[in-house]
Design an enzyme around this catalytic site. Structure first.
Site, PDB file in Angstrom:
ATOM      1  N   CYS A  23       1.115   9.984  12.385  1.00 29.17           N
ATOM      2  CA  CYS A  23       1.989   9.631  11.265  1.00 29.17           C
ATOM      3  C   CYS A  23       2.952  10.765  10.951  1.00 29.17           C
ATOM      4  O   CYS A  23       2.537  11.901  10.739  1.00 29.17           O
ATOM      5  CB  CYS A  23       1.169   9.289  10.025  1.00 29.17           C
ATOM      6  SG  CYS A  23       2.220   8.874   8.609  1.00 29.17           S
ATOM      7  N   TRP A 191       6.542   3.461   3.613  1.00 30.23           N
ATOM      8  CA  TRP A 191       7.858   2.829   3.722  1.00 30.23           C
ATOM      9  C   TRP A 191       8.355   3.058   5.133  1.00 30.23           C
ATOM     10  O   TRP A 191       7.810   3.862   5.877  1.00 30.23           O
ATOM     11  CB  TRP A 191       8.839   3.400   2.692  1.00 30.23           C
ATOM     12  CG  TRP A 191       8.797   4.890   2.610  1.00 30.23           C
ATOM     13  CD1 TRP A 191       9.422   5.790   3.430  1.00 30.23           C
ATOM     14  CD2 TRP A 191       8.062   5.666   1.646  1.00 30.23           C
ATOM     15  NE1 TRP A 191       9.121   7.070   3.039  1.00 30.23           N
ATOM     16  CE2 TRP A 191       8.294   7.027   1.951  1.00 30.23           C
ATOM     17  CE3 TRP A 191       7.232   5.348   0.546  1.00 30.23           C
ATOM     18  CZ2 TRP A 191       7.735   8.064   1.213  1.00 30.23           C
ATOM     19  CZ3 TRP A 191       6.682   6.387  -0.177  1.00 30.23           C
ATOM     20  CH2 TRP A 191       6.935   7.721   0.138  1.00 30.23           C
ATOM     21  N   GLU A 196      12.153   2.829  13.333  1.00 34.78           N
ATOM     22  CA  GLU A 196      11.092   1.879  13.686  1.00 34.78           C
ATOM     23  C   GLU A 196      11.685   0.486  13.879  1.00 34.78           C
ATOM     24  O   GLU A 196      11.290  -0.259  14.771  1.00 34.78           O
ATOM     25  CB  GLU A 196      10.033   1.818  12.589  1.00 34.78           C
ATOM     26  CG  GLU A 196       9.366   3.151  12.301  1.00 34.78           C
ATOM     27  CD  GLU A 196       8.259   2.989  11.276  1.00 34.78           C
ATOM     28  OE1 GLU A 196       8.529   3.222  10.079  1.00 34.78           O
ATOM     29  OE2 GLU A 196       7.134   2.608  11.661  1.00 34.78           O
TER      30      GLU A 196
HETATM   31  N1  ARG Z   1       6.344   0.845  13.556  1.00 34.08           N
HETATM   32  C1  ARG Z   1       5.784  -0.233  12.803  1.00 34.08           C
HETATM   33  C2  ARG Z   1       6.847  -1.284  12.553  1.00 34.08           C
HETATM   34  O1  ARG Z   1       7.960  -1.145  12.962  1.00 34.08           O
HETATM   35  C3  ARG Z   1       5.207   0.237  11.482  1.00 34.08           C
HETATM   36  C4  ARG Z   1       4.236   1.399  11.561  1.00 34.08           C
HETATM   37  C5  ARG Z   1       3.997   2.078  10.226  1.00 34.08           C
HETATM   38  N2  ARG Z   1       5.217   2.623   9.702  1.00 34.08           N
HETATM   39  C6  ARG Z   1       5.361   3.223   8.527  1.00 34.08           C
HETATM   40  N3  ARG Z   1       6.540   3.652   8.193  1.00 34.08           N
HETATM   41  N4  ARG Z   1       4.357   3.388   7.692  1.00 34.08           N
HETATM   42  O2  ARG Z   1       6.630  -2.281  11.912  1.00 34.08           O
END
Ligand code: ARG
Length: 330
Positions: A23, A191, A196
Site C-alpha cells: 500500500c 481513496w 489505478e
Molecule cells: N487498484 C484497485 C482499483 O483500481 C484498488 C486497490 C485499492 N486502492 C486504494 N486506493 N485503496 O480498483
C-alpha cells in the site's frame, strides 16, 4: 480463539494497514475508522454491513478510510473482490463487454439468477456466502454507489467515450489476520490514486483497453510505438480522471502526491524506530515512474509483519456445499 475488545480490534486493523507492503497510502493509517460487525450472522446482515460501510466511506465524495470486520468464521466470504465491481459479460467471440477482470464473478452471479443489463458499467450484486450455505445475491442500493463520469479539461470528445468509475475502492476478498485470528471477510477502503483508474483499469489490455481508442481520437500515429501514442494517451487518460474526480467533488490523489506522502510515511516510521516494509513495484507509480521519489529508493517487502492482510483463493475455485450451483467447480 482470542476475542478482541473493540479497541484491540481497531488498533489491530490500523497496524495491519501500516504493515502491508503493497500500500502506497499508508501515511494515513491512524485515521482508519473501524466498524465492528462481528455480531453479523446471516448473509443479509453481512450485506447490510457492506452497504453501511460504503455509505460511511463515501461521505458525499469526501471519502473516509473505513474497515468493517465481520466474524472470524471459516467459510464466510464476500465473493466480490471489491464491494463495487463492474460486470464483465463474455461474448460468444471471446471478447468481454464491461470489465474483463470481473468476468468470472459475473458468470457466478448469473448462475445464481442475476440478470445484468449487458452494459459496460453495470454494478454487480454482492455475492455473500456464510458457512455451509450457497452464496446469496444482494443488489447494492443506488445511493451506496457514488460514480464519476469521465471527461477531459480540454479534449471535448473525451466524454463521448462513455467512461465512468466508482468513487470508493473497497477491497473485500482479502483475509485479515490479527493475533492468529483470521477474518476472511473484512472489507477496507481508502481513496483512489488516479493511476489505478487511468493507467490500469482503463488502460490495461486485459481491462477496458482504452489506449488505442484515445490515441486514435487524439490523431496519433498508432502504427509505430516510437510515436509514443500509448504514453501520450496514458497521460490524457490520467488527466481526465484527475479532472473528473475534482469536478465531481470526489477525493482522489495524483501519483506525485501519493509517492511523496509515502516517503513522508517512511520517514515518520523511521523516527518511531520502525521500518516500513514495502514492495517497490507497488509504491512506484505505473506512469512517469522516475519522477516519483520512491523510484529512486530501494525497499524490502520483508519481513511480513502481523497483523496483516493476505490473499485468499477465489471462492468459486474452492469446494462448495452440495446443492450449490458451483458444487462441481471443485
Ligand atoms: N487498484 C484497485 C482499483 O483500481 C484498488 C486497490 C485499492 N486502492 C486504494 N486506493 N485503496 O480498483
Amino acid at each position: 480463539m482470542k476475542f478482541h475488545t473493540y479497541e484491540q480490534l481497531a488498533e489491530g486493523c490500523r497496524i495491519g494497514w501500516r504493515n502491508h507492503a503493497r500500500c502506497i497510502g499508508r501515511l494515513h493509517w491512524q485515521s482508519l475508522k473501524v466498524l465492528d460487525r462481528r455480531d453479523a450472522r446471516t448473509a443479509e446482515e453481512i450485506a447490510q454491513g457492506c452497504v453501511d460501510h460504503l455509505r460511511l466511506a463515501t461521505d458525499g465524495g469526501r471519502i473516509r478510510s473505513v474497515m468493517t470486520v465481520f466474524p472470524a468464521r471459516r467459510g464466510l466470504r464476500i465473493w466480490n473482490s471489491q464491494l463495487i465491481r463492474y460486470a464483465g459479460y463474455r461474448q460468444p467471440d471471446g471478447s468481454v463487454v464491461g470489465d474483463p477482470a470481473n468476468a468470472e464473478l459475473t458468470e457466478v452471479a448469473q448462475a445464481l439468477g442475476w440478470r445484468g443489463r449487458g452494459g459496460r458499467f453495470d454494478v454487480l450484486p454482492l455475492v455473500i456466502q456464510v458457512p455451509g450455505r450457497s452464496p446469496e445475491l444482494f443488489d447494492l442500493p443506488e445511493d451506496a454507489v457514488l460514480e464519476v463520469p469521465i471527461s477531459h479539461p480540454d479534449l471535448p470528445w473525451f466524454a463521448d467515450l462513455g467512461l465512468r468509475w466508482h468513487a470508493v475502492p473497497a477491497i473485500s476478498n482479502m483475509a485479515f489476520e490479527l493475533d492468529g485470528v483470521i477474518f476472511p471477510a473484512a472489507p477496507f477502503n481508502g481513496w483512489y490514486v488516479s493511476f489505478e483508474i487511468g493507467a490500469r483499469n482503463f488502460s490495461d489490455e486485459n481491462r477496458y483497453n482504452q489506449l488505442p481508442e484515445v490515441a486514435q481520437r487524439m490523431g496519433l500515429d498508432t502504427r509505430t510505438s516510437g510515436s509514443l501514442w500509448k504514453d501520450r494517451a496514458l497521460i490524457e487518460l490520467n488527466q481526465a480522471v484527475i479532472h473528473s474526480f475534482k469536478q465531481a467533488g470526489v477525493k482522489l490523489v495524483d501519483h506525485h502526491v501519493a509517492a511523496r506522502q509515502f516517503v513522508t510515511h517512511e520517514e515518520r516510521e523511521r523516527r518511531q524506530g520502525r521500518v516500513a516494509p514495502a514492495d517497490w513495484a507497488w509504491v512506484v507509480p505505473p506512469i512517469s515512474g522516475s519522477t516519483a521519489p520512491t523510484f529512486h529508493r530501494s525497499y524490502s517487502a520483508e519481513p511480513v509483519l502481523s497483523p496483516n492482510f493476505h490473499y485468499q483463493p477465489d471462492p468459486w475455485t474452492q469446494p462448495q456445499p452440495a446443492r450449490c450451483p458451483f458444487a462441481d467447480a471443485a
